[in-house]
Design an enzyme around this catalytic site. Sequence first.
Site, PDB file in Angstrom:
ATOM      1  N   ASP A 130       0.813  -1.227   0.000  1.00  0.00           N
ATOM      2  CA  ASP A 130       0.000   0.000   0.000  1.00  0.00           C
ATOM      3  C   ASP A 130       0.841   1.268   0.000  1.00  0.00           C
ATOM      4  OD1 ASP A 130      -2.427  -1.210  -0.013  1.00  0.00           O
ATOM      5  OD2 ASP A 130      -2.737  -1.108   2.151  1.00  0.00           O
ATOM      6  N   LYS A 153      -3.451   3.571  -3.019  1.00  0.00           N
ATOM      7  CA  LYS A 153      -4.028   4.734  -3.674  1.00  0.00           C
ATOM      8  C   LYS A 153      -3.544   6.006  -3.007  1.00  0.00           C
ATOM      9  CE  LYS A 153      -8.428   4.109  -1.351  1.00  0.00           C
ATOM     10  NZ  LYS A 153      -9.847   4.300  -1.381  1.00  0.00           N
ATOM     11  N   MET A 157      -8.366   9.208   9.240  1.00  0.00           N
ATOM     12  CA  MET A 157      -8.988   9.605   7.976  1.00  0.00           C
ATOM     13  C   MET A 157      -9.995  10.741   8.189  1.00  0.00           C
ATOM     14  SD  MET A 157      -9.547   5.827   6.329  1.00  0.00           S
ATOM     15  CE  MET A 157     -10.053   5.037   7.841  1.00  0.00           C
TER      16      MET A 157
HETATM   17  C1  LIG Z   1      -6.806   3.401   5.925  1.00  0.00           C
HETATM   18  S1  LIG Z   1      -6.323   3.952   7.500  1.00  0.00           S
HETATM   19  C2  LIG Z   1      -5.189   2.686   7.909  1.00  0.00           C
HETATM   20  C3  LIG Z   1      -4.805   2.652   9.361  1.00  0.00           C
HETATM   21  C4  LIG Z   1      -3.711   1.634   9.643  1.00  0.00           C
HETATM   22  N1  LIG Z   1      -4.187   0.305   9.381  1.00  0.00           N
HETATM   23  C5  LIG Z   1      -3.168   1.731  11.060  1.00  0.00           C
HETATM   24  O1  LIG Z   1      -3.315   0.768  11.843  1.00  0.00           O
HETATM   25  O2  LIG Z   1      -2.528   2.739  11.386  1.00  0.00           O
HETATM   26  C6  LIG Z   1      -5.309   5.309   7.054  1.00  0.00           C
HETATM   27  C7  LIG Z   1      -5.312   6.399   8.099  1.00  0.00           C
HETATM   28  O3  LIG Z   1      -4.511   6.024   9.210  1.00  0.00           O
HETATM   29  C8  LIG Z   1      -3.878   7.161   9.741  1.00  0.00           C
HETATM   30  N2  LIG Z   1      -2.429   6.970   9.600  1.00  0.00           N
HETATM   31  C9  LIG Z   1      -1.801   5.887   9.113  1.00  0.00           C
HETATM   32  N3  LIG Z   1      -0.463   6.016   9.199  1.00  0.00           N
HETATM   33  C10 LIG Z   1      -0.240   7.225   9.751  1.00  0.00           C
HETATM   34  C11 LIG Z   1       0.933   7.939  10.127  1.00  0.00           C
HETATM   35  N4  LIG Z   1       2.159   7.443   9.957  1.00  0.00           N
HETATM   36  N5  LIG Z   1       0.774   9.156  10.710  1.00  0.00           N
HETATM   37  C12 LIG Z   1      -0.446   9.672  10.938  1.00  0.00           C
HETATM   38  N6  LIG Z   1      -1.589   9.045  10.610  1.00  0.00           N
HETATM   39  C13 LIG Z   1      -1.492   7.840  10.031  1.00  0.00           C
HETATM   40  C14 LIG Z   1      -4.374   8.361   8.945  1.00  0.00           C
HETATM   41  O4  LIG Z   1      -5.506   8.877   9.602  1.00  0.00           O
HETATM   42  C15 LIG Z   1      -4.741   7.706   7.635  1.00  0.00           C
HETATM   43  O5  LIG Z   1      -5.666   8.481   6.917  1.00  0.00           O
END
Ligand SMILES: C[S@@+](CC[C@H](N)C(=O)[O-])C[C@H]1O[C@@H](n2cnc3c(N)ncnc32)[C@H](O)[C@@H]1O
Length: 255
Positions: free
Chosen positions: A39, A60, A173
Amino acid sequence: MMKNKYAKLTLVGAGPGDVDLISVKGIKALEAADVVLYDALVNPKLLDYATKAIKIFVGKRAGDHYKSQDEINELIIENAYEHGHVVRLKGGDPLVFGRGQEEIIAASAHDIPIAVVPGISSVTSAPSSIGIPITRRGVSDSFWVITGTTQSNSLSKDLNLAAQSSATVMVLMGLRKLSLIVQLFSMYRDADEPVAIVQNATCENQKHVVGTLSDIEELVEKNKIGTPGIIMIGEVIKHRTPSELVELCNVQRQN
Ligand SMILES: C[S@@+](CC[C@H](N)C(=O)[O-])C[C@H]1O[C@@H](n2cnc3c(N)ncnc32)[C@H](O)[C@@H]1O
């Protein structure tokens, strides 16, 4: 198509971005992979562990090509049948707002064995990366994790309930709906309720702002905070570890 006798799907949590925040088990799965589907939120340096694998980007992000969930499910099945062990490398934890379960269902429908390697989620690593304790005795007895983007693209009803609690609230998100979230929380919590936002937590380009319900939107604009970011709301933010100590911790991590 004949099924490869080594057909298998392993969902691997890549962690929040820092290449060292994947598990040993996750690295072993990458080393054993025949194909890696990865991803946009995954640190690409992790692909170096997958020495013998075909690597396919399926994430994406604005500007990049992207695959729908159905297309990703098909790629998992096709590649497991053709090549064997498919590792699905996903940001954070694969089962936290990651649609990992949909991939498990698709693979099981084709009798492909499945394994899951949990990952460190942005939910817990974003606050700790800037010294915020997600819970603290006597301040916050719980934390709620809510998506800002539901299937119908409206605000989740759970946000309304969370705003009425005293919990620490983490919104994933949600950055594009910050205004609505601030409006909602302002109905139930004081204007000086602390809010923090971390973008790209644990990555080299990490940025953050700490403010209150009354000024967070202005701070986000002024500091050009964008996605991917996590919104944190709650009193625990006042109990942040001084930034010198958090810095020290990060330096140790990089060495
Ligand atoms: C589709 S979700 C996936 C979450 C992921 N599975 C997790 O456990 O962190 C994507 C969202 O996770 C958050 N996110 C993921 N990685 C991040 C990071 N390194 N810093 C800040 N927010 C993050 C953001 O809100 C982003 O829009």
